[in-house]
Design a protein around this motif. Structure first.
Motif, PDB file in Angstrom:
ATOM      1  N   THR A  62     -12.700  -0.270   4.915  1.00 34.30           N
ATOM      2  CA  THR A  62     -11.531  -1.018   4.888  1.00 34.30           C
ATOM      3  C   THR A  62     -11.488  -2.411   4.148  1.00 34.30           C
ATOM      4  OG1 THR A  62     -10.690  -0.074   6.838  1.00 34.30           O
ATOM      5  CG2 THR A  62      -9.438  -1.942   5.986  1.00 34.30           C
ATOM      6  N   ALA A  63     -12.353  -3.281   4.436  1.00 33.86           N
ATOM      7  CA  ALA A  63     -12.596  -4.536   3.530  1.00 33.86           C
ATOM      8  C   ALA A  63     -12.871  -4.069   2.024  1.00 33.86           C
ATOM      9  CB  ALA A  63     -13.506  -5.372   3.972  1.00 33.86           C
ATOM     10  N   LEU A  64     -13.607  -3.371   1.631  1.00 36.76           N
ATOM     11  CA  LEU A  64     -13.871  -2.724   0.269  1.00 36.76           C
ATOM     12  C   LEU A  64     -12.617  -2.173  -0.381  1.00 36.76           C
ATOM     13  CD1 LEU A  64     -15.894  -2.105  -1.902  1.00 36.76           C
ATOM     14  CD2 LEU A  64     -16.463  -0.217  -0.803  1.00 36.76           C
ATOM     15  N   ALA A  65     -11.953  -1.525   0.321  1.00 36.25           N
ATOM     16  CA  ALA A  65     -10.714  -1.028  -0.153  1.00 36.25           C
ATOM     17  C   ALA A  65      -9.709  -1.987  -0.571  1.00 36.25           C
ATOM     18  CB  ALA A  65     -10.221   0.102   0.831  1.00 36.25           C
ATOM     19  N   GLY A  66      -9.448  -2.916   0.104  1.00 35.83           N
ATOM     20  CA  GLY A  66      -8.619  -4.089   0.243  1.00 35.83           C
ATOM     21  C   GLY A  66      -9.159  -4.922  -1.276  1.00 35.83           C
ATOM     22  N   LEU A  67     -10.438  -5.292  -1.089  1.00 32.98           N
ATOM     23  CA  LEU A  67     -10.975  -5.906  -2.124  1.00 32.98           C
ATOM     24  C   LEU A  67     -10.714  -5.267  -3.500  1.00 32.98           C
ATOM     25  CD1 LEU A  67     -12.514  -8.464  -3.410  1.00 32.98           C
ATOM     26  CD2 LEU A  67     -14.577  -7.161  -2.716  1.00 32.98           C
ATOM     27  N   VAL A  68     -11.157  -4.081  -3.613  1.00 31.99           N
ATOM     28  CA  VAL A  68     -11.388  -3.383  -4.685  1.00 31.99           C
ATOM     29  C   VAL A  68      -9.586  -3.174  -5.488  1.00 31.99           C
ATOM     30  CG1 VAL A  68     -11.361  -1.133  -5.799  1.00 31.99           C
ATOM     31  CG2 VAL A  68     -13.398  -2.256  -4.569  1.00 31.99           C
ATOM     32  N   PRO A 128     -10.271   4.887   7.052  1.00 32.97           N
ATOM     33  CA  PRO A 128     -10.620   3.615   6.622  1.00 32.97           C
ATOM     34  C   PRO A 128     -10.213   3.120   5.057  1.00 32.97           C
ATOM     35  CG  PRO A 128     -12.861   4.781   6.770  1.00 32.97           C
ATOM     36  CD  PRO A 128     -11.257   5.763   7.315  1.00 32.97           C
ATOM     37  N   GLY A 129      -9.425   2.130   5.156  1.00 29.09           N
ATOM     38  CA  GLY A 129      -8.998   1.960   3.766  1.00 29.09           C
ATOM     39  C   GLY A 129      -7.782   2.413   2.981  1.00 29.09           C
ATOM     40  N   GLY A 161     -17.052   4.837  -5.811  1.00 24.71           N
ATOM     41  CA  GLY A 161     -17.987   4.501  -4.647  1.00 24.71           C
ATOM     42  C   GLY A 161     -17.231   4.343  -3.171  1.00 24.71           C
ATOM     43  N   LEU A 162     -16.197   3.734  -3.483  1.00 20.33           N
ATOM     44  CA  LEU A 162     -15.099   3.630  -2.424  1.00 20.33           C
ATOM     45  C   LEU A 162     -14.742   5.062  -1.853  1.00 20.33           C
ATOM     46  CD1 LEU A 162     -13.254   2.180  -0.500  1.00 20.33           C
ATOM     47  CD2 LEU A 162     -11.909   1.867  -2.167  1.00 20.33           C
ATOM     48  N   GLN A 163     -14.117   5.698  -2.718  1.00 19.89           N
ATOM     49  CA  GLN A 163     -13.728   7.221  -2.404  1.00 19.89           C
ATOM     50  C   GLN A 163     -14.890   8.109  -1.752  1.00 19.89           C
ATOM     51  OE1 GLN A 163     -12.284   9.903  -5.408  1.00 19.89           O
ATOM     52  NE2 GLN A 163     -10.386   9.660  -4.323  1.00 19.89           N
ATOM     53  N   SER A 164     -16.140   7.823  -2.276  1.00 20.76           N
ATOM     54  CA  SER A 164     -17.369   8.525  -1.760  1.00 20.76           C
ATOM     55  C   SER A 164     -17.623   8.115  -0.283  1.00 20.76           C
ATOM     56  CB  SER A 164     -18.472   8.381  -2.766  1.00 20.76           C
ATOM     57  OG  SER A 164     -18.147   8.790  -3.811  1.00 20.76           O
TER      58      SER A 164
END
Length: 119
Positions: free
Chosen positions: A65-71, A110-111, A88-91
């Motif tokens: 979730t944090a990665l999704a927000g950042l990206v 998540p995300g 990478g996020l989608q994977s």
């Protein structure tokens, strides 16, 4: 007796100061760290993720979730880096869905509130 100030470490020409690092590199490094930590928490670094001692889906959810927000928030600044980070996020999101005993509904994983549903 007077106290002597502690000596500063010697200057290293190889050391980079934070103010010298472009923002896209700082954002990319943070994203890669979240991506790597998420993969580790999904157990993807082990031969059998299901039995990985590092597997923790609750922690993985937070990291993804944090990665999704950042990206998502920084996509316009990432240029050529945006595509690979999104992939990478989608994977990770797909791996999370596969690892879950009861997968989240599409759009609830998540995300996914930042990225939209991942199938």
């Amino acid at each position: 007796m007077s106290e002597q100030p502690s000596e500063q470490p010697p200057y290293s020409p190889d050391a980079r100061h934070l103010e010298d690092i472009p923002s896209v590199e700082v954002i990319s490094r943070a994203a890669v760290m979240l991506l790597s930590a998420g993969a580790e928490r999904l157990g993807l670094a082990d031969a059998d993720p299901a039995t990985s001692p590092h597997r923790d889906l609750d922690e993985a959810r937070r990291l993804i979730t944090a990665l999704a927000g950042l990206v998502t928030a920084s996509a316009e600044y990432l240029g050529l880096h945006a595509g690979p980070l999104r992939d990478g996020l989608q994977s990770l999101q797909k791996a999370f869905r596969e690892a879950s005993a009861v997968p989240d509904e599409p759009g609830q994983g998540p995300g996914e509130k930042y990225t939209g549903p991942v199938y």
